[in-house]
Design a protein around this motif. Structure first.
Motif: not given
Length: 325
Positions: A91-103, A144-152, A205-206
């Motif tokens: 429940a946060f803001r949309m992150l830029p790739e420079v952040v979410w790709s870091m760890p 990059h696209e919101i809420d579309t990443g691979d599900v764990i 769905t949105s």
């Protein structure tokens, strides 16, 4: 890997995120930093409002960051300096790739729906408003696209026919914390896998952000649809409508928190109801408040006039006289 060896940065803002953060901290996981929204003024006095995540982080003495801009070089450098292995976003803001790709283990998000259903800002509200009988939580890797990443992983719960979004929210908050810990433990154990969303059941769905006009009750819908609309917005931000005054004065703006469908078992008052009129028509009887939908009456149980407190309909009707059939 031991949990103390996995350095975690947690990103979140509301109460929904606090339970997962609390489980991580109390479970002995190594949370090296917390990121939350900047403080903002609230109320007439413009006192600064601290997010629930900030309040918890300060209480526990966690290293806290509140960047106004997530791409700011000083913030990115600060994140790099923590040398974190994993970012967790709830429940946060949309992150830029420079952040979410870091760890090195990536960034996973806990989302309050069974993806790919209800991508967006208000998944719990829309699931209840649409009359769904099931929902859940999902952990997935950010892309990059919101809420579309691979599900764990995912966990599901049922939604009761009269359950309001506040109750569903609280149950999902606890279930989401369980799933967050399960996902971290799988990373620690080295047995994590993920699956593209297009390999899962259900069409995307949105769940867009909810605005004031979204909350307005449309009486030109069925009673069931109106009932779902109300409970999907209760207690916050709350459905609303305008009720006509008997004297023809300015309509009364009210928030509506609870309604009831009439199944024929409502006693003498219900059995004596006239035929429903034009959608939006008011009828009062025996301290009860009914409004006409497209397929019959629906009862308003709990409401709040503007500037007043929340009350039951019988109390409301003692103070206001409505234009009725």
């Amino acid at each position: 890997m031991d949990k103390k060896d996995l350095k975690i940065v947690f990103l979140g803002t509301p109460d929904f995120a606090v339970e997962s953060l609390r489980r991580l901290v109390e479970g002995g996981y190594n949370v090296v930093g917390v990121v939350t929204m900047p403080d903002k003024p609230a109320g007439r006095g413009h006192n600064m409002l601290h997010s629930p995540v900030k309040q918890y982080a300060e209480e526990k003495g966690l290293f806290l960051m509140q960047p106004p801009k997530l791409k700011a070089p000083e913030f990115v450098e600060q994140l790099h300096s923590l040398d974190a292995d994993l970012f967790i976003v709830i429940a946060f803001r949309m992150l830029p790739e420079v952040v979410w790709s870091m760890p090195r283990y990536g960034t996973f998000n806990l989302h309050a729906s069974l993806l790919p259903r209800y991508r967006g800002a208000a998944p719990i509200n829309w699931a209840v408003m649409n009359g769904d009988t099931e929902t859940g939580v999902t952990t997935f890797f950010l892309k990059h696209e919101i809420d579309t990443g691979d599900v764990i992983d995912q966990k599901s719960i049922s939604i009761g026919p009269d359950e309001c979004v506040g109750d569903v929210h609280d149950r999902l908050m606890m279930l989401g914390a369980d799933l967050t810990i399960d996902t971290v433990d799988r990373i620690l154990a080295g047995n994590l896998s993920s699956m593209p969303q297009d390999a899962l059941e259900g069409e995307p769905t949105s769940a867009p952000k909810i605005f004031k006009e979204t909350c307005r009750i449309d009486w030109n819908r069925t009673a069931r649809e109106i009932h779902n609309h109300v409970r999907g917005l209760s207690p916050y931000p709350a459905a609303w409508t305008l009720l006509p005054r008997e004297d023809g004065g300015e309509p009364i703006n009210v928030k509506v928190f609870a309604t009831a469908l009439l199944d024929g078992a409502g006693g003498d008052v219900v059995s004596a109801l006239p035929a429903a009129g034009t959608p939006g028509t008011i009828h009062t009887a025996g301290g009860r408040l009914f409004v006409s939908a497209t397929d019959g009456w629906i009862e308003i149980l709990s409401l709040q006039p503007a500037g007043k407190r929340r009350m039951q309909s019988d109390e409301f009707l003692r103070g206001y006289r409505l234009a009725s059939m």
